[in-house]
Design an enzyme around this catalytic site. Structure first.
Site, PDB file in Angstrom:
ATOM      1  N   GLY A 153       0.813  -1.222   0.000  1.00 18.77           N
ATOM      2  CA  GLY A 153       0.000   0.000   0.000  1.00 18.77           C
ATOM      3  C   GLY A 153       0.841   1.264   0.000  1.00 18.77           C
ATOM      4  O   GLY A 153       2.078   1.222   0.034  1.00 18.77           O
ATOM      5  N   GLN A 154       0.152   2.402  -0.026  1.00 20.94           N
ATOM      6  CA  GLN A 154       0.834   3.703  -0.145  1.00 20.94           C
ATOM      7  C   GLN A 154       1.841   3.910   0.994  1.00 20.94           C
ATOM      8  O   GLN A 154       2.958   4.357   0.750  1.00 20.94           O
ATOM      9  CB  GLN A 154      -0.207   4.839  -0.132  1.00 20.94           C
ATOM     10  CG  GLN A 154       0.407   6.213  -0.394  1.00 20.94           C
ATOM     11  CD  GLN A 154      -0.446   7.365   0.147  1.00 20.94           C
ATOM     12  OE1 GLN A 154      -1.388   7.152   0.907  1.00 20.94           O
ATOM     13  NE2 GLN A 154      -0.102   8.573  -0.247  1.00 20.94           N
ATOM     14  N   ILE A 169      -1.304  -9.426   0.938  1.00 22.81           N
ATOM     15  CA  ILE A 169      -2.098 -10.554   0.429  1.00 22.81           C
ATOM     16  C   ILE A 169      -1.678 -10.907  -1.004  1.00 22.81           C
ATOM     17  O   ILE A 169      -1.864 -12.018  -1.461  1.00 22.81           O
ATOM     18  CB  ILE A 169      -3.610 -10.251   0.557  1.00 22.81           C
ATOM     19  CG1 ILE A 169      -4.437 -11.519   0.405  1.00 22.81           C
ATOM     20  CG2 ILE A 169      -4.052  -9.167  -0.417  1.00 22.81           C
ATOM     21  CD1 ILE A 169      -5.823 -11.410   0.986  1.00 22.81           C
ATOM     22  N   TYR A 218     -15.320   2.590   7.352  1.00 19.80           N
ATOM     23  CA  TYR A 218     -13.880   2.747   7.585  1.00 19.80           C
ATOM     24  C   TYR A 218     -13.649   3.395   8.955  1.00 19.80           C
ATOM     25  O   TYR A 218     -12.836   2.937   9.754  1.00 19.80           O
ATOM     26  CB  TYR A 218     -13.308   3.604   6.452  1.00 19.80           C
ATOM     27  CG  TYR A 218     -11.835   3.910   6.524  1.00 19.80           C
ATOM     28  CD1 TYR A 218     -10.891   2.960   6.173  1.00 19.80           C
ATOM     29  CD2 TYR A 218     -11.389   5.176   6.898  1.00 19.80           C
ATOM     30  CE1 TYR A 218      -9.538   3.256   6.204  1.00 19.80           C
ATOM     31  CE2 TYR A 218     -10.038   5.480   6.936  1.00 19.80           C
ATOM     32  CZ  TYR A 218      -9.117   4.513   6.588  1.00 19.80           C
ATOM     33  OH  TYR A 218      -7.777   4.809   6.621  1.00 19.80           O
ATOM     34  N   LYS A 260     -12.091   1.952  12.444  1.00 16.63           N
ATOM     35  CA  LYS A 260     -10.933   2.626  13.061  1.00 16.63           C
ATOM     36  C   LYS A 260     -11.196   2.882  14.551  1.00 16.63           C
ATOM     37  O   LYS A 260     -10.311   2.667  15.380  1.00 16.63           O
ATOM     38  CB  LYS A 260     -10.627   3.958  12.353  1.00 16.63           C
ATOM     39  CG  LYS A 260      -9.982   3.807  10.986  1.00 16.63           C
ATOM     40  CD  LYS A 260      -8.629   3.101  11.031  1.00 16.63           C
ATOM     41  CE  LYS A 260      -7.885   3.124   9.715  1.00 16.63           C
ATOM     42  NZ  LYS A 260      -6.759   2.186   9.661  1.00 16.63           N
TER      43      LYS A 260
END
Ligand code: SER
Length: 311
Positions: free
Chosen positions: A11-12, A35, A139, A143
């Site tokens: 990811g980023q 993954i 999301y 969190k």
């Protein structure tokens, strides 16, 4: 941190954090995992790991003698809204699975929360460290659950859990995917490639942001901080700047005076942005572990415009 596993390493954040951690702790002491296999393989160890597969995670931690997990795997805000069930499974159940495996091995764990952990009922300006949190995205809900779960594992089991609430992160090495703050990355790529950008976020929508080098530094600084000084452990508000599309465009025009900004607002991502704070109060992070970002908007713009790949 001596032997580290990073989940979600494609990811980023992961792409750059793995490199940053290897520079500090040594290539062989930082295993990247995701993954999927990365499209370009880096130096150093990599493992294909599904964070929802508790047995595989536990076996990996044991076999590799990991003592710290940096758990980045997750689905970003806008993408999460298109499949809330998958998002809950990866973002909430994935964290629970990794926490359990890490607890069994006595590992410490870093978990990134987000500005998305706040909601429309939170104070929008100078949002305090401890305040009302009623997020309206899956999301954000995951969190908040994650923040509480990490606190609980510390209280109940004495596990060394730590974490921050990241703002939108801006970087040139890997693109974000499916987030609401992604516009602040795309705008630099388009400015360099085409001299113009059409924003899906509306004029006047302020969100907290930070340049990636400051985010990488913050992760290490918090993980290495003296635990006796930490009153909070998880979910520290951190941010380096707050701007709306006009503000970032004005910063770009200081270097590219002909840059043009137009709007085609996406109601879904705009609704998410509207539910998040305009600016965070980061005093707890400053006071408890010395958080001190070095890039402001203009310094970041200068660096991004030099480094974003030219087409
Ligand atoms: N940057 C993330 C997103 O936009 C929030 O943490 O989804």
């Amino acid at each position: 941190m001596k032997k580290i596993l990073v989940t979600g390493s494609n990811g980023q954040i992961g792409v750059e954090l793995v490199r940053h951690l290897r520079g500090i702790y040594g290539d062989s002491n930082v295993t990247a995992s995701d993954i999927n296999k990365p499209s370009v393989s880096d130096e150093g160890p990599f493992a294909v790991l599904d964070v929802c597969d508790g047995k595989a995670v536990a076996e990996f931690l044991e076999g590799s003698k990991v003592d710290c997990v940096v758990h980045l795997a997750g689905i970003l805000s806008a993408k999460a809204e298109t499949n809330p069930q998958l998002a809950w499974n990866v973002n909430a159940n994935g964290l629970y699975t990794v926490l359990e495996a890490a607890r069994a091995r006595g590992c410490s764990l870093f978990f990134p929360s987000s500005i998305a952990a706040f909601g429309p009922a939170s104070p929008q300006k100078n949002t305090p460290q401890d305040t009302i949190q009623r997020p309206t995205t899956i999301y954000g809900v995951a969190k908040v659950a994650g923040e509480l779960l990490c606190d609980y594992y510390h209280l109940k089991y004495g596990m060394d859990t730590r974490g921050v609430r990241f703002p939108g992160l801006i970087s040139y090495a890997a693109l974000p995917g499916g987030g609401t703050t992604d516009y602040a990355v795309h705008i630099y790529y388009k400015a360099v490639a085409e001299g113009k950008y059409t924003s899906y976020i509306a004029k006047g929508s302020f969100m907290d942001m930070m340049y990636m080098p400051d985010a990488l530094g913050a992760v290490v600084q918090l993980m290495e901080a003296d635990p006796k000084k930490l009153i909070h452990r998880n979910a520290f508000n951190i941010s380096a700047m707050s701007f709306d599309p006009e503000g970032i465009a004005a910063s770009i025009r200081k270097i590219l005076p002909d840059f043009k900004l137009s709007y085609d607002v996406d109601p879904k991502r705009q609704a998410i942005a509207d539910s998040w704070p305009d600016s965070l109060d980061c005093s707890a992070a400053r006071d408890e572990w010395g958080f001190s970002p070095s890039f402001d908007l203009d310094a970041m713009t200068k660096d991004m415009l030099q480094r974003v790949p030219k087409p």
